[in-house]
Write a protein that holds these residues in place. Structure first.
Motif, PDB file in Angstrom:
ATOM      1  N   UNK A 134      14.575 -19.404 -10.161  1.00  0.00           N
ATOM      2  CA  UNK A 134      15.684 -18.831  -9.414  1.00  0.00           C
ATOM      3  C   UNK A 134      15.264 -18.508  -7.997  1.00  0.00           C
ATOM      4  N   UNK A 135      16.126 -17.824  -7.299  1.00  0.00           N
ATOM      5  CA  UNK A 135      15.892 -17.464  -5.897  1.00  0.00           C
ATOM      6  C   UNK A 135      16.213 -15.973  -5.758  1.00  0.00           C
ATOM      7  N   UNK A 136      15.351 -15.252  -5.048  1.00  0.00           N
ATOM      8  CA  UNK A 136      15.537 -13.811  -4.955  1.00  0.00           C
ATOM      9  C   UNK A 136      15.311 -13.332  -3.526  1.00  0.00           C
ATOM     10  N   UNK A 137      15.759 -12.104  -3.272  1.00  0.00           N
ATOM     11  CA  UNK A 137      15.524 -11.424  -2.005  1.00  0.00           C
ATOM     12  C   UNK A 137      15.580  -9.935  -2.271  1.00  0.00           C
ATOM     13  N   UNK A 163       0.847  -1.190   0.000  1.00  0.00           N
ATOM     14  CA  UNK A 163       0.000   0.000   0.000  1.00  0.00           C
ATOM     15  C   UNK A 163       0.885   1.243   0.000  1.00  0.00           C
ATOM     16  N   UNK A 164       0.632   2.144  -0.928  1.00  0.00           N
ATOM     17  CA  UNK A 164       1.417   3.362  -1.018  1.00  0.00           C
ATOM     18  C   UNK A 164       2.753   3.207  -1.713  1.00  0.00           C
ATOM     19  N   UNK A 165       3.041   2.018  -2.207  1.00  0.00           N
ATOM     20  CA  UNK A 165       4.309   1.779  -2.893  1.00  0.00           C
ATOM     21  C   UNK A 165       4.313   2.519  -4.228  1.00  0.00           C
ATOM     22  N   UNK A 166       5.363   3.268  -4.529  1.00  0.00           N
ATOM     23  CA  UNK A 166       5.389   3.995  -5.799  1.00  0.00           C
ATOM     24  C   UNK A 166       5.802   3.092  -6.954  1.00  0.00           C
ATOM     25  N   UNK A 167       5.389   3.445  -8.150  1.00  0.00           N
ATOM     26  CA  UNK A 167       5.881   2.786  -9.354  1.00  0.00           C
ATOM     27  C   UNK A 167       7.377   3.043  -9.475  1.00  0.00           C
ATOM     28  N   UNK A 168       8.166   1.986  -9.634  1.00  0.00           N
ATOM     29  CA  UNK A 168       9.621   2.158  -9.658  1.00  0.00           C
ATOM     30  C   UNK A 168      10.288   0.950 -10.296  1.00  0.00           C
ATOM     31  N   UNK A 169      11.443   1.204 -10.911  1.00  0.00           N
ATOM     32  CA  UNK A 169      12.293   0.143 -11.432  1.00  0.00           C
ATOM     33  C   UNK A 169      13.199  -0.388 -10.321  1.00  0.00           C
ATOM     34  N   UNK A 170      13.432  -1.683 -10.312  1.00  0.00           N
ATOM     35  CA  UNK A 170      14.313  -2.328  -9.338  1.00  0.00           C
ATOM     36  C   UNK A 170      15.508  -2.952 -10.035  1.00  0.00           C
ATOM     37  N   UNK A 171      16.673  -2.836  -9.393  1.00  0.00           N
ATOM     38  CA  UNK A 171      17.900  -3.462  -9.870  1.00  0.00           C
ATOM     39  C   UNK A 171      18.154  -4.740  -9.087  1.00  0.00           C
ATOM     40  N   UNK A 172      18.412  -5.837  -9.802  1.00  0.00           N
ATOM     41  CA  UNK A 172      18.748  -7.129  -9.196  1.00  0.00           C
ATOM     42  C   UNK A 172      20.220  -7.418  -9.480  1.00  0.00           C
ATOM     43  N   UNK A 173      20.969  -7.673  -8.444  1.00  0.00           N
ATOM     44  CA  UNK A 173      22.386  -8.006  -8.592  1.00  0.00           C
ATOM     45  C   UNK A 173      22.536  -9.521  -8.540  1.00  0.00           C
ATOM     46  N   UNK A 183      17.311  -2.492  -3.248  1.00  0.00           N
ATOM     47  CA  UNK A 183      17.889  -3.310  -4.313  1.00  0.00           C
ATOM     48  C   UNK A 183      17.526  -4.754  -4.041  1.00  0.00           C
ATOM     49  N   UNK A 184      17.717  -5.593  -5.027  1.00  0.00           N
ATOM     50  CA  UNK A 184      17.388  -7.013  -4.901  1.00  0.00           C
ATOM     51  C   UNK A 184      18.549  -7.851  -5.414  1.00  0.00           C
ATOM     52  N   UNK A 185      18.479  -9.150  -5.177  1.00  0.00           N
ATOM     53  CA  UNK A 185      19.452 -10.076  -5.748  1.00  0.00           C
ATOM     54  C   UNK A 185      18.718 -11.186  -6.474  1.00  0.00           C
ATOM     55  N   UNK A 186      19.396 -11.762  -7.440  1.00  0.00           N
ATOM     56  CA  UNK A 186      18.846 -12.870  -8.216  1.00  0.00           C
ATOM     57  C   UNK A 186      19.873 -13.987  -8.270  1.00  0.00           C
ATOM     58  N   UNK A 234      15.181 -14.387   1.325  1.00  0.00           N
ATOM     59  CA  UNK A 234      15.311 -15.205   0.118  1.00  0.00           C
ATOM     60  C   UNK A 234      14.180 -16.222  -0.025  1.00  0.00           C
ATOM     61  N   UNK A 235      13.669 -16.337  -1.239  1.00  0.00           N
ATOM     62  CA  UNK A 235      12.621 -17.320  -1.520  1.00  0.00           C
ATOM     63  C   UNK A 235      12.756 -17.783  -2.961  1.00  0.00           C
ATOM     64  N   UNK A 236      12.246 -18.980  -3.229  1.00  0.00           N
ATOM     65  CA  UNK A 236      12.318 -19.559  -4.567  1.00  0.00           C
ATOM     66  C   UNK A 236      11.186 -19.041  -5.441  1.00  0.00           C
TER      67      UNK A 236
END
Length: 249
Positions: free
Chosen positions: A99-102, A59-69, A112-115, A92-94
């Protein structure tokens, strides 16, 4: 940029308030195809995955691009983030067998996120028009950010400048992978938080900016010439910010 290199950006995706309109905008702007799987869209370029998009969940989260490292071990990265002053937003979750991300916040507050790749390696096309070409952290604490990302990903750094403004290039095994730019006081509005910016390559920066405007987006930073090429900061119709770069080479 190269796919699936641990420590380098591996994927970007858009969290958007209007997934259908985002698909309309970005496919027209970059010539992407759109493959829909459930509530997630994978954008393709020349038959290869280039980026993704999905709905907002907070809720209230803005539209945005995310970078996954990219990483070989998302759980290890989560432990390093927590141990070095960052925050684990999504442990982290599958993602099925893909793949697995966090997802995290760095100590300065930049998300930021990871992949960790499975059957889906991440983006497989870079540095051509319509593809991801650079990722950049805008930070209010350059030294703190360098210490954090070195501890988490092992990045090394090279001091540089961009049109006279200090700039830092992060490297993995001597290969540049992304940039860090200080948000100098007075140069950025106080209400702009530290963030990762995504850059997509284009043939012509000025044409891309006008095309984005015609499609219902906006031009936040007009086309500007730098030693590396000509770039602009644009906004999609839902307010998601991204940059385009026509490289000097």
């Amino acid at each position: 940029m190269t796919p699936s290199t641990p420590g380098s950006p591996a994927w970007v995706d858009l969290g958007t308030a209007d997934l259908a309109d985002a698909g309309r905008f970005y496919t027209a702007l970059f010539g992407w195809s759109a493959e829909v799987g459930g509530q997630y869209v994978t954008f393709g370029l020349n038959g290869l995955p280039a980026a993704g998009a999905g709905p907002l969940y907070g809720v209230g989260q803005p539209t945005a691009w995310s970078t996954y490292i990219g990483t070989d071990d998302a759980d290890d990265i989560a432990a390093r983030v927590a141990a070095n002053g960052g925050k684990v937003l999504v442990p982290p979750f599958d993602v099925e067998d893909q793949g697995r991300m966090a997802a995290f916040l760095d100590p300065g507050g930049a998300p930021f996120s990871v992949w960790q790749p499975g059957t889906m390696r991440g983006a497989e096309v870079f540095d051509v028009p319509g593809a991801l070409t650079w990722n950049e952290l805008n930070t209010r604490d350059l030294d703190g950010s360098m210490a954090f990302y070195h501890a988490v990903f092992g990045w090394q750094f090279r001091n540089s400048s961009m049109s006279g403004v200090p700039y830092v290039v992060a490297k993995v095994h001597e290969t540049p992978v992304c940039g860090l730019q200080p948000m100098a006081p007075g140069s950025w509005p106080d209400d702009v938080s530290p963030h990762w910016m995504v850059y997509f390559a284009v043939h012509d920066c000025d044409i891309a900016a006008e095309h984005a405007r015609a499609l219902g987006g906006g031009v936040v930073q007009p086309p500007t010439t730098l030693p590396i090429g000509r770039y602009a900061v644009l906004a999609d119709p839902q307010g998601g910010l991204f940059s385009v770069l026509a490289g000097a080479r």
